[in-house]
Structures are given as C-alpha cells and as structure tokens.
Design a protein around this motif. Structure first.
Motif, mmCIF file in Angstrom:
data_model
loop_
_atom_site.group_PDB
_atom_site.id
_atom_site.type_symbol
_atom_site.label_atom_id
_atom_site.label_comp_id
_atom_site.label_asym_id
_atom_site.label_seq_id
_atom_site.Cartn_x
_atom_site.Cartn_y
_atom_site.Cartn_z
ATOM 1 N N ASP A 198 0.851 -1.181 0.000
ATOM 2 C CA ASP A 198 0.000 0.000 0.000
ATOM 3 C C ASP A 198 0.891 1.236 0.000
ATOM 4 O OD1 ASP A 198 -1.841 1.991 0.375
ATOM 5 O OD2 ASP A 198 -2.581 1.259 2.316
ATOM 6 N N ARG A 210 -2.570 3.168 -6.051
ATOM 7 C CA ARG A 210 -2.213 3.125 -4.628
ATOM 8 C C ARG A 210 -1.655 1.766 -4.231
ATOM 9 N NH1 ARG A 210 -5.975 4.706 0.643
ATOM 10 N NH2 ARG A 210 -4.587 3.731 2.209
ATOM 11 N N TYR A 211 -2.180 0.717 -4.846
ATOM 12 C CA TYR A 211 -1.750 -0.634 -4.485
ATOM 13 C C TYR A 211 -1.007 -1.278 -5.651
ATOM 14 C CZ TYR A 211 -5.127 0.016 -0.709
ATOM 15 O OH TYR A 211 -5.805 0.502 0.361
ATOM 16 N N ASN A 266 -6.280 1.102 -7.592
ATOM 17 C CA ASN A 266 -6.638 2.075 -6.560
ATOM 18 C C ASN A 266 -7.367 1.411 -5.401
ATOM 19 O OD1 ASN A 266 -5.515 4.196 -8.010
ATOM 20 N ND2 ASN A 266 -7.439 4.729 -9.005
ATOM 21 N N ARG A 283 -1.360 6.417 -0.889
ATOM 22 C CA ARG A 283 -2.220 7.280 -1.698
ATOM 23 C C ARG A 283 -1.919 6.994 -3.162
ATOM 24 N NH1 ARG A 283 -0.333 13.480 -1.200
ATOM 25 N NH2 ARG A 283 -2.060 13.599 -2.684
ATOM 26 N N VAL A 284 -2.734 7.521 -4.045
ATOM 27 C CA VAL A 284 -2.505 7.316 -5.479
ATOM 28 C C VAL A 284 -1.299 8.140 -5.904
ATOM 29 C CG1 VAL A 284 -3.462 7.609 -7.780
ATOM 30 C CG2 VAL A 284 -4.944 6.852 -5.915
#
Length: 457
Positions: free
Chosen positions: A79, A153-154, A119, A82-83
């Motif tokens: 993670d 984000r991920y 995301n 944030r994007v």
C-alpha cells in the motif's frame, strides 16, 4: 564500422535509461504490505519485501517474504498510502543464494506471475501491468525490472496453480510469493512528473494525474480535452472527456463546455436547463409558451413553428389550425359546404348541421353586454339618489323659513313695547344662521328663542 556505431548507440541508450530510472524514488520502501497466505511460525512476513534488505536471498537470511506451502494461488501487495505516479518496478526473487538456472527449483515457482496496479485492494479492478507468458526455468531472471507508467495506490503480485488447468512445462505444482525485495519507483508527491518529480502536472488534468515522463494528462476534468487538457470542449460537445452532446441552444449557440447549460436559453421547440427536452404536449415555440391549434386527431403540432403536420381537425383551418371555419363551411380543413340554414339557426362548423346553439363568440358578446348594462344601471341609481337627496334638503329649508315668517307675523300683531319694534324689524330681515340649517326642528327652536326674547322685552 557500422557495428561499432550501433554498439555505441546501444550503450548511450542504456546509460540514459539507467539515469532516468535512478532519478525516481522507491515509494514502496517501508510501506504497509500484506500477503494472502503467510508461512506460519516463521519471521517471513509480507513486510520483508519492502524493508530495503535483500543481500541474503535465502530463507535463513530473514530478508525475504515466503508464503505458505501447497496453495493454489498466492497474493502479495504493498500500500503506497495514496494514489501516486509510478514509473517502474524492480523485483528481487528468492534464490537461496544458489546458482540461478534451470536446476534451481525456486525458478519454477515464479513462472506465470502477474503484477497489477490498482486504486483498491481488488486486483481485478486495477490495471494489469505485467503478465509472464514467455519465461522458462532457464530464462526467468531473478531480478526483474518492469516499466509501468501508471497511477495507483496498491501494487499487487499474483500467481496461481489451479487444479484442472494445464500449465506449461517447468511450472511448479503450487503457487508461491517468495519475494526478497519489491521496489516501486515513482514520484513521492502526487501532481508532479519528470526525472526529479519537480514539474507540476497541468492544472486541468483529472485529479492532477499526468504521465510521469512527459506530463500528458491521464484524463481531463469536465470541459477540457487535448494531451495536456489545454483546450475547451467544442463542436457541440461538453462534460467529462467532451463526450456529451449539447442541447438545442438559442440561435445554435454552443452550450457551456463544462455543464452543458444553454446560457441564453433554448431555441424554439425545446426546454430544460440543457435544452434537450422538446416542448410538452400541446405547446410549441420559443420557451414552449405557445399553444398548439386543433390538429387532426388531436395530434401534437410541430414543436418549433406550431404547424399541424397532418392538417386540422373538423371545424378548423390554417397552418396552425387555430382559425374556425367561416360561415357556410365545416368539416376537415373547412372543405365542406353547409346546407341552407335559417338566420336563427347557424351551420355547425364540425358536423355541418343547422344548430340554434350560439358560438362561443356570441356568448362572449352577451357577457360583455350584460356587464355594460350593469354599469349603466348603477350610474342611473346613483344619479337618482343624489337628486332625491337634494330635493329633500331644499324642502326642509323652505319649511323652516315659512315657520319663521309665520311666527314673526303672529308676534307682530300683538301689542309690543316701542323698543321691541326695532328688534322685530331686524330679525325679519336677517337670514337664517348657519347653525340653524341642520334641520327644521333646530330652526324652529332657535326662532322661538328669539321670539321669546322679543316678547319679554
């Protein structure tokens, strides 16, 4: 000579590529990580793949993530918080510090792996960044760099070995995620791009996300288009990605490029904020404020000019079918000729029959005449009342004067003292006092007061 030049170009390209790659930051370092099937009882958790240590790529070194045995699928993810804009990934695989070739059993465990950028934690809702379909045990590298110019984000590593599925030769029986380091290189701050992540993305980029290399927008905010979202929507389009069509604005003006509203209203025949809705049934024209005539079969008239496309219904004529048939005509478009009717009975414009029923225009005339008669009657009544009031007032004044004269005559016939004759003469010559004109009774009482005074004297 040509071979030397080509080799030089290749070396320069590799140097430049390594320079660009090294300019970005490992944005996965020490971030939160998760894996689907941890290896129970051993310190080989998901965080080992983002701790920055990968000098010992064996299980005993404690620097690698190792998943549980005998699993049909394996998922690991990090993670980023944030994007963020991502440029490339570098993956260090478990080797157990042994020679990396087809004889190394760990090579088979990575064949067919995939990498997603999303995301959300759901890989299927993300972007497939890489899928291995070519490597073998002999060709798969133990350090893999994958270019993936995306935002997310991920970052998710995935592999599978489902029962009943035939996999290529050399694949392991079960799926694993044995990662000694998983590096994600990109810009640590959203809204920037370039080698040093110092250039701001164009302001009209959707969520200020742009290509991490050249700054082109990944999408535009509503109302804009172009590689850098520098152009407003045109050509009758508006909204997100300029994908929606404008309505029918007044005089064919372009609608607002963001929300599609017609700033000066709708053209004839249309209504609504965006002027996409035709006039309601029975209406037409500018702002849909005109009423249709009596079209054939009660059909809707033309929304723009109000014409009846299939002609008029019985009893009406004209383009808009608002004009009643003239005397002597009836039927559709007033094409039929009435039979001879008497002066009292007129021809019905719809059926052509002689009828004593007055038309709506006659009824309106009668209503106007009745109103006029009422007004005149009221005026006459008011004049009569005023005349009566004047007559009654004059009569009372005359009666009062006659009573006064009669009383004076009666008193003057009686013997009076000499000094009273002058008062009688003065009294008979004086007009009535203003306060005595109220009514006859008041006049008489005042007169008696004067006479009593004279008599006493």
């Amino acid at each position: 000579m040509d071979g030397s030049i080509k080799l030089l170009y290749c070396l320069v390209g590799l140097i430049l590529r390594e320079k660009i790659i090294s300019a970005y930051e490992n944005i996965a370092l020490n971030k939160n990580a998760w894996e689907q099937y941890p290896y129970n009882g051993r310190p080989w958790g998901a965080d080992k793949a983002v701790d920055g240590r990968f000098s010992d790529r064996s299980a005993s070194g404690g620097q690698c993530t190792i998943s549980g045995n005998k699993k049909i699928n394996a998922t690991w993810r990090v993670d980023l918080g944030r994007v963020l804009g991502i440029h490339h990934l570098t993956i260090y695989l478990r080797t157990d510090n042994l020679p990396w070739d087809s004889s190394n059993d760990h090579a088979a465990r990575f064949l067919g792996f995939s990498v997603y950028i999303s995301n959300t934690t759901n890989k299927d809702r993300g972007f497939l960044c890489y899928k291995d379909i070519n490597f073998t045990r002999a060709t798969i590298p133990n350090i893999t760099t994958i270019e993936c110019l995306k935002h997310g984000r991920y970052v998710i590593y995935y592999n599978e070995r489902f029962p009943g599925v035939t996999y290529p030769v050399g694949y392991s029986k079960y799926a694993f995620n044995e990662l000694c380091e998983f590096q994600v290189y990109g810009c640590p701050t959203a809204g920037f791009y370039g080698e040093n992540c110092t250039l701001p993305c164009p302001q009209n980029c959707q969520e200020r996300h742009c290509n991490i290399v050249d700054g082109t927008c990944l999408g535009c905010v509503s109302g804009y288009k172009g590689p850098r979202c520098e152009k407003q929507c045109d050509g009758g389009m508006f909204g997100l990605n300029c994908a929606q069509s404008c309505g029918v604005c007044l005089e064919n003006e372009h609608c607002h490029y963001v929300n599609g509203t017609c700033l000066n209203g709708c053209d004839k025949g249309y209504q609504g904020i965006n002027c996409t809705k035709v006039c309601d049934s029975g209406a037409f024209g500018l702002n849909c404020n005109q009423s249709c005539g009596v079209c054939f079969g009660k059909e809707q008239c033309d929304y723009v000019n109000g014409t009846c496309l299939n002609g008029c219904d019985k009893g009406y004529q004209g383009d808009t079918c608002k004009q009643e048939c003239p005397d002597g005509r009836y039927g559709y478009n007033c094409q039929e000729i009435c039979s001879t009717c008497t002066a009292i009975r007129r021809c019905d414009a719809i059926l052509g029959q002689c009828s004593a029923i007055r038309r709506s225009s006659d009824s309106d005339t009668n209503k106007s005449l009745l109103f006029l008669y009422g007004v005149l009657s009221s005026l006459c009544l008011n004049v009569g009342l005023n005349i009566c009031l004047i007559f009654w007032t004059c009569r009372n004044k005359c009666r009062g004067r006659k009573r006064q004269e009669k009383r004076i005559t009666q008193l003057s016939s009686e013997p009076l003292k000499p000094h009273t004759e002058k008062r009688i003469t003065q009294l008979s010559s004086e007009p009535l006092k203003p306060h005595t004109e109220k009514n006859a009774d008041d006049e008489e009482s005042v007169l008696y007061e004067d006479m009593d005074l004279i008599y006493d004297n």
